[in-house]
Design a protein around this motif. Structure first.
Motif, PDB file in Angstrom:
ATOM      1  N   LEU A  19     -32.363 -74.691   3.805  1.00  0.00           N
ATOM      2  CA  LEU A  19     -31.311 -74.085   5.215  1.00  0.00           C
ATOM      3  C   LEU A  19     -30.146 -74.258   5.184  1.00  0.00           C
ATOM      4  CD1 LEU A  19     -33.069 -77.804   6.751  1.00  0.00           C
ATOM      5  CD2 LEU A  19     -33.663 -75.361   7.474  1.00  0.00           C
TER       6      LEU A  19
ATOM      7  N   LYS B 107     -26.540 -64.783   7.484  1.00  0.00           N
ATOM      8  CA  LYS B 107     -28.144 -65.727   5.759  1.00  0.00           C
ATOM      9  C   LYS B 107     -27.132 -65.172   5.129  1.00  0.00           C
ATOM     10  CE  LYS B 107     -31.695 -66.313   8.597  1.00  0.00           C
ATOM     11  NZ  LYS B 107     -33.244 -66.231   8.754  1.00  0.00           N
TER      12      LYS B 107
ATOM     13  N   HIS C 262     -36.336 -74.805  11.150  1.00  0.00           N
ATOM     14  CA  HIS C 262     -34.677 -74.510  11.794  1.00  0.00           C
ATOM     15  C   HIS C 262     -34.050 -75.693  12.481  1.00  0.00           C
ATOM     16  CE1 HIS C 262     -33.810 -70.006  10.268  1.00  0.00           C
ATOM     17  NE2 HIS C 262     -35.345 -69.953  11.050  1.00  0.00           N
TER      18      HIS C 262
ATOM     19  N   ASP D 184     -29.214 -72.798  14.035  1.00  0.00           N
ATOM     20  CA  ASP D 184     -29.602 -71.752  13.437  1.00  0.00           C
ATOM     21  C   ASP D 184     -30.548 -71.621  14.797  1.00  0.00           C
ATOM     22  OD1 ASP D 184     -29.652 -72.771  11.076  1.00  0.00           O
ATOM     23  OD2 ASP D 184     -31.214 -72.881  10.835  1.00  0.00           O
TER      24      ASP D 184
ATOM     25  N   ASP E 178     -27.174 -81.343  13.146  1.00  0.00           N
ATOM     26  CA  ASP E 178     -28.820 -81.199  12.553  1.00  0.00           C
ATOM     27  C   ASP E 178     -29.222 -82.031  11.770  1.00  0.00           C
ATOM     28  OD1 ASP E 178     -27.608 -78.370  14.076  1.00  0.00           O
ATOM     29  OD2 ASP E 178     -26.629 -77.833  12.321  1.00  0.00           O
TER      30      ASP E 178
ATOM     31  N   SER F  95     -29.938 -70.648   6.540  1.00  0.00           N
ATOM     32  CA  SER F  95     -30.474 -70.241   7.064  1.00  0.00           C
ATOM     33  C   SER F  95     -30.491 -70.046   9.408  1.00  0.00           C
ATOM     34  CB  SER F  95     -31.288 -71.351   7.892  1.00  0.00           C
ATOM     35  OG  SER F  95     -30.990 -72.483   7.998  1.00  0.00           O
ATOM     36  N   TYR F  96     -28.902 -69.941   8.819  1.00  0.00           N
ATOM     37  CA  TYR F  96     -28.530 -69.569  10.062  1.00  0.00           C
ATOM     38  C   TYR F  96     -28.316 -68.119  10.493  1.00  0.00           C
ATOM     39  CZ  TYR F  96     -24.466 -68.714  14.048  1.00  0.00           C
ATOM     40  OH  TYR F  96     -23.764 -68.595  15.373  1.00  0.00           O
TER      41      TYR F  96
ATOM     42  N   GLU G 143     -38.366 -76.204  15.821  1.00  0.00           N
ATOM     43  CA  GLU G 143     -37.588 -77.092  14.910  1.00  0.00           C
ATOM     44  C   GLU G 143     -38.890 -78.608  14.555  1.00  0.00           C
ATOM     45  OE1 GLU G 143     -35.350 -80.667  15.094  1.00  0.00           O
ATOM     46  OE2 GLU G 143     -34.471 -78.833  15.004  1.00  0.00           O
TER      47      GLU G 143
ATOM     48  N   SER H  87     -31.467 -67.844  13.565  1.00  0.00           N
ATOM     49  CA  SER H  87     -32.710 -68.417  13.291  1.00  0.00           C
ATOM     50  C   SER H  87     -33.253 -66.743  13.389  1.00  0.00           C
ATOM     51  CB  SER H  87     -33.340 -69.436  13.882  1.00  0.00           C
ATOM     52  OG  SER H  87     -34.430 -68.959  14.151  1.00  0.00           O
TER      53      SER H  87
END
Length: 209
Positions: free
Chosen positions: A138, A120, A185, A189, A30, A141-142, A180, A144
């Protein structure tokens, strides 16, 4: 591979990815994406709250051409807009006498968004950085939600209007790429959102048959 086994594999993959994100095992990937694949990466400010995220374009940036393109293309995957469009799909199915399918897609939609909010709220990844500034937005943020909604919405639209299948698939793919590039994200994500959507789509199709 049987359908049940495929669903089990997808569920296990989503669970495993969630653990990897929470423990920071994917931070290297990431962080590399932030450094090399995110020209529109965010600043160090916190991400939008759930209330802000629910209002279309309230928290959007319009600084660059990439921002403008990303905001416009991803708008149909925003929570309120996408929910309205998904509701129209369910209504169209119900009016065609396919009430089981309408209920199934509605349930899949609610489930996908509920899992997104739950994850989240409970999963916090280690900090990522851009130019030595922490990307606080971020951390939680998981997965998306834009990814979940874009893929589910594309599948729902294709169910109602099969002739639009190619166009909605292209839109969903463009949305994932722009999420992206414009800093919405990181890859984990998007992968999480995609796995969740791919798990829910066959469930909705099976229940609606």
């Amino acid at each position: 591979m049987s359908r049940r086994r495929r669903l089990s594999v997808l569920a296990a993959a989503y669970a495993a990815l969630s653990v990897l994100v929470a423990t920071g095992a994917l931070d290297g990937v990431d962080q590399w994406s932030v450094d090399h694949l995110m020209p529109g990466r965010p600043d160090a400010s916190p991400g939008p709250s759930l209330a802000e995220a629910a209002v279309p374009l309230l928290h959007a940036s319009w600084r660059t051409a990439l921002d403008v393109v990303a905001n416009v293309v991803t708008l149909p995957a925003q929570a309120l807009v996408a929910s309205a469009l998904a509701g129209l799909c369910c209504l169209a199915l119900a009016r065609r006498g396919r009430r089981g399918a309408a209920l199934a897609w509605g349930a899949a939609w609610i489930a996908g968004n509920a899992v997104e909010v739950l994850c989240k709220s409970t999963i916090t990844r280690p900090l990522l950085y851009a130019n030595h500034h922490a990307l606080i937005g971020l951390q939680s943020s998981y997965p998306s939600g834009h990814t979940v909604r874009s893929v589910l919405l594309a599948a729902a639209v294709a169910t109602v209007w099969p002739a639009a299948r190619r166009w909605v698939a292209l839109w969903a793919a463009a949305t994932l790429v722009l999420l992206e590039l414009d800093g919405f994200h990181v890859p984990s994500d998007i992968a999480g959102g995609l796995l969740l959507a791919l798990l829910l789509i066959p469930l909705a199709r099976d229940a609606g048959d």
